[in-house]
Each structure stands twice: as C-alpha cells, then as structure tokens.
Design an enzyme around this catalytic site. Structure first.
Site, PDB file in Angstrom:
ATOM      1  N   ASP A 150      -6.782  -6.317   4.202  1.00 33.26           N
ATOM      2  CA  ASP A 150      -6.153  -4.991   4.249  1.00 33.26           C
ATOM      3  C   ASP A 150      -6.158  -4.473   5.680  1.00 33.26           C
ATOM      4  O   ASP A 150      -7.230  -4.239   6.255  1.00 33.26           O
ATOM      5  CB  ASP A 150      -6.938  -4.047   3.327  1.00 33.26           C
ATOM      6  N   MET A 195      -8.618   8.433   0.142  1.00 28.71           N
ATOM      7  CA  MET A 195      -9.417   8.841   1.312  1.00 28.71           C
ATOM      8  C   MET A 195      -9.895  10.273   1.127  1.00 28.71           C
ATOM      9  O   MET A 195      -9.169  11.105   0.563  1.00 28.71           O
ATOM     10  CB  MET A 195      -8.564   8.754   2.575  1.00 28.71           C
ATOM     11  N   SER A 251       0.838  -1.197   0.000  1.00 27.78           N
ATOM     12  CA  SER A 251       0.000   0.000   0.000  1.00 27.78           C
ATOM     13  C   SER A 251       0.875   1.250   0.000  1.00 27.78           C
ATOM     14  O   SER A 251       1.690   1.450   0.911  1.00 27.78           O
ATOM     15  CB  SER A 251      -0.891   0.020   1.241  1.00 27.78           C
ATOM     16  N   MET A 271     -11.621  -5.626   5.480  1.00 25.97           N
ATOM     17  CA  MET A 271     -10.774  -4.733   6.280  1.00 25.97           C
ATOM     18  C   MET A 271     -10.462  -5.436   7.606  1.00 25.97           C
ATOM     19  O   MET A 271     -11.372  -5.887   8.308  1.00 25.97           O
ATOM     20  CB  MET A 271     -11.493  -3.417   6.580  1.00 25.97           C
ATOM     21  N   HIS A 319      -1.246  -1.191  -4.292  1.00 29.83           N
ATOM     22  CA  HIS A 319      -2.499  -0.831  -3.611  1.00 29.83           C
ATOM     23  C   HIS A 319      -2.522   0.684  -3.395  1.00 29.83           C
ATOM     24  O   HIS A 319      -1.597   1.265  -2.828  1.00 29.83           O
ATOM     25  CB  HIS A 319      -2.577  -1.580  -2.280  1.00 29.83           C
ATOM     26  N   MET A 376     -11.933   4.856  -0.371  1.00 33.69           N
ATOM     27  CA  MET A 376     -12.588   5.085   0.918  1.00 33.69           C
ATOM     28  C   MET A 376     -13.212   6.473   0.814  1.00 33.69           C
ATOM     29  O   MET A 376     -12.725   7.454   1.415  1.00 33.69           O
ATOM     30  CB  MET A 376     -11.551   4.989   2.053  1.00 33.69           C
ATOM     31  N   ASP A 383      -4.572   3.791  -1.930  1.00 34.48           N
ATOM     32  CA  ASP A 383      -5.631   4.146  -0.971  1.00 34.48           C
ATOM     33  C   ASP A 383      -6.128   5.568  -1.170  1.00 34.48           C
ATOM     34  O   ASP A 383      -5.369   6.532  -1.012  1.00 34.48           O
ATOM     35  CB  ASP A 383      -5.088   4.008   0.454  1.00 34.48           C
ATOM     36  N   HIS A 392      -8.301   1.452  -3.964  1.00 29.72           N
ATOM     37  CA  HIS A 392      -9.192   1.221  -2.825  1.00 29.72           C
ATOM     38  C   HIS A 392      -9.832   2.554  -2.458  1.00 29.72           C
ATOM     39  O   HIS A 392      -9.187   3.419  -1.868  1.00 29.72           O
ATOM     40  CB  HIS A 392      -8.354   0.649  -1.666  1.00 29.72           C
TER      41      HIS A 392
HETATM   42  C1  DX5 Z   1      -6.212   1.630   5.678  1.00 32.70           C
HETATM   43  C2  DX5 Z   1      -5.776   1.343   4.272  1.00 32.70           C
HETATM   44  C3  DX5 Z   1      -4.708   0.322   4.174  1.00 32.70           C
HETATM   45  C4  DX5 Z   1      -3.441   0.713   4.849  1.00 32.70           C
HETATM   46  C5  DX5 Z   1      -2.729  -0.509   5.275  1.00 32.70           C
HETATM   47  O1  DX5 Z   1      -7.393   2.332   5.708  1.00 32.70           O
HETATM   48  O2  DX5 Z   1      -6.862   0.872   3.496  1.00 32.70           O
HETATM   49  O3  DX5 Z   1      -4.470  -0.059   2.819  1.00 32.70           O
HETATM   50  O4  DX5 Z   1      -2.568   1.462   4.056  1.00 32.70           O
HETATM   51  O5  DX5 Z   1      -1.622  -0.137   5.987  1.00 32.70           O
HETATM   52  P1  DX5 Z   1      -0.966  -1.102   7.051  1.00 32.70           P
HETATM   53  O6  DX5 Z   1      -0.476  -2.301   6.281  1.00 32.70           O
HETATM   54  O7  DX5 Z   1       0.122  -0.284   7.636  1.00 32.70           O
HETATM   55  O8  DX5 Z   1      -2.025  -1.473   8.027  1.00 32.70           O
HETATM   56 ZN    ZN Z   2      -6.390  -0.054   1.495  1.00 27.03          ZN
END
Ligand code: DX5
Ligand code: ZN
Length: 231
Positions: free
Chosen positions: A182, A40, A11, A140, A36, A71, A38, A69
């Site tokens: 994840d 947000m 990620s 998750m 990956h 969010m 992320d 991903h």
């Molecule tokens: C959290 C993200 C993850 C995060 C994972 O909301 O969706 O992808 O980056 O990070 P680690 O592996 O550090 O938990």
């Molecule tokens: Zn993620």
C-alpha cells in the site's frame, strides 16, 4: 517462489467523495478485486477520512470485498462497527495497538478476516508470534496518512524477506496469508513489486487519477494487471 493470484484493490482515498457509489461501481466493473477503504483519525495519522457509516453506504453498491485499512488509535471499538457495516478484511497497524493478539482475535470473532499493517520502519520481527492469526500482512510502502506519495524503494527488499517468511509458514500449515502493498503503487513499479513477492496491490492515485478515469477506469486496471503479470 510461489505464484499466488494477483489482486488489485483501488483505494477510495483518491476517489470523488461526492460520487462514491458510482465510483465503487465503476472500479468493480473495471475489474477491481477488492475496495480498499482507508480510515484515518487525525490522531494515529495526521488526516481524517471516513468511517463505518460510509462503509455501510457503499456496501450495497459492490459485490467484491471491502478491505478496511484502519489508521486509527485505539482500534478495538471500531471493529464491531465495521463488521456490521459489511467489511470483509479489517487491517490495523501494529504500532497503534498495545494488544495485537487480542485485536486479531476480536476481528475474527466478528466474522472478518484480520490483517496486520507494518509501517516502513517497522521490522518484520513483529510478525513472529501472530502469523497463525492473520489472513493478510499489509506492508506500507509510504508513511500512512496521505494518497499520492512516492513508493519507498527499500520496501522491495522487505517484500522479498516477507515472501520467504510467508512461504515457509504456509508450507507448515497450509494457511494462505496475503501480502498486500500500500502506497505509491503504479503501472511502472507494480511489476517489480510483484517480482519481489506481493500478491495484493493497493492503488489510489494511480487508478482514480488515471487519464481514462472519465471512461470508467478499465484501461488503467488492465494496465496494472498486465504489468503485474508480465513481471
Ligand atoms: C495511505 C493509504 C493508501 C493510499 C494509497 O496512508 O493507506 O491506501 O490511499 O494511495 P496511493 O496509491 O496514491 O499511494
Ligand atoms: Zn491504505
């Protein structure tokens, strides 16, 4: 239980954002199967990260799929933008969307693979009428919003239950659905997560915070894969 191939998806959330191009090239060279990504929005989750422009910027730097991903809430307006930016998977949260079936179709219409993400407290029953439409289910194993959180142990039983459900479904129609985990994945727990039935592993802080980070992530990527394979 079936033994699908293992995929490791570092990620970018824990990468050095000032050097993203180099970082994605390094993780691919170290054996990453996917990147990956992320997203947000400071609305669905209490944090704000990166969007389609950054996806487009890193796309020429890697050949492996970019695994977006989302969010975010709402979801739909971002789908064409990420499709154009080179995403292969687009995963969104069941809880962030009123019309899950429609959004899954929209992702496929844009040439991407649809994934559905479930939060730690979301029951597997929400998958009942949509399994035909998804290529990946993301469970998750932390609450979404931040990297570096601790893996929630109750996720293991949930993975086992989902594995059984996906195997039964795949036997029906041959449609392979990946089971992605994840949050809080590291070399110490990846074997147990694999044993429970996951095949696709997101790891952020475990990869980018690894002691060999300055030597190109090869040691940590090999360790994660070996620990996952040795079960
Ligand atoms: C959290 C993200 C993850 C995060 C994972 O909301 O969706 O992808 O980056 O990070 P680690 O592996 O550090 O938990
Ligand atoms: Zn993620």
């Amino acid at each position: 239980m079936k033994a699908p191939d293992i995929r490791i998806a570092p990620s970018l959330l824990s990468a050095d954002f000032a050097r993203l191009g180099e970082e994605v090239r390094a993780i691919e060279a170290a054996g990453a199967d996917m990147v990956h990504f992320d997203v947000m929005d400071n609305h669905y989750v209490p944090n704000l990260t990166i969007g389609p422009l950054v996806c487009e910027a890193i796309r020429p730097h890697v050949t492996v799929p970019i695994d977006v991903h989302l969010m975010v809430e709402p979801v739909d307006a971002l789908i064409p933008l990420f499709a154009r930016a080179g995403a292969e998977f687009i995963t969104f949260h069941q809880e962030a969307n009123r019309h899950v079936d429609r959004t899954l179709s929209l992702i496929r219409e844009h040439g991407c693979k649809p994934g559905l993400a479930l939060n730690p407290a979301t029951p597997l029953s929400v998958l009942e009428h949509v399994l035909d439409k998804v290529d990946m289910v993301l469970l998750m194993s932390v609450n979404p919003g931040f990297g570096g959180q601790k893996f929630i142990p109750a996720t293991l039983a949930k993975i086992e239950a989902l594995r059984a459900r996906l195997d039964a479904h795949q036997n029906d129609d041959g449609h392979a659905i990946w089971l992605q985990i994840d949050g809080g994945v590291n070399a110490d727990n990846i074997g147990a997560i694999r044993r429970a039935g996951a095949d696709t592993f997101v790891a952020g802080s475990a990869v980018f915070g690894a002691p060999d980070a300055d030597r190109g992530y090869r040691t940590i990527m090999r360790r994660l894969r070996e620990h996952a394979q040795n079960r």
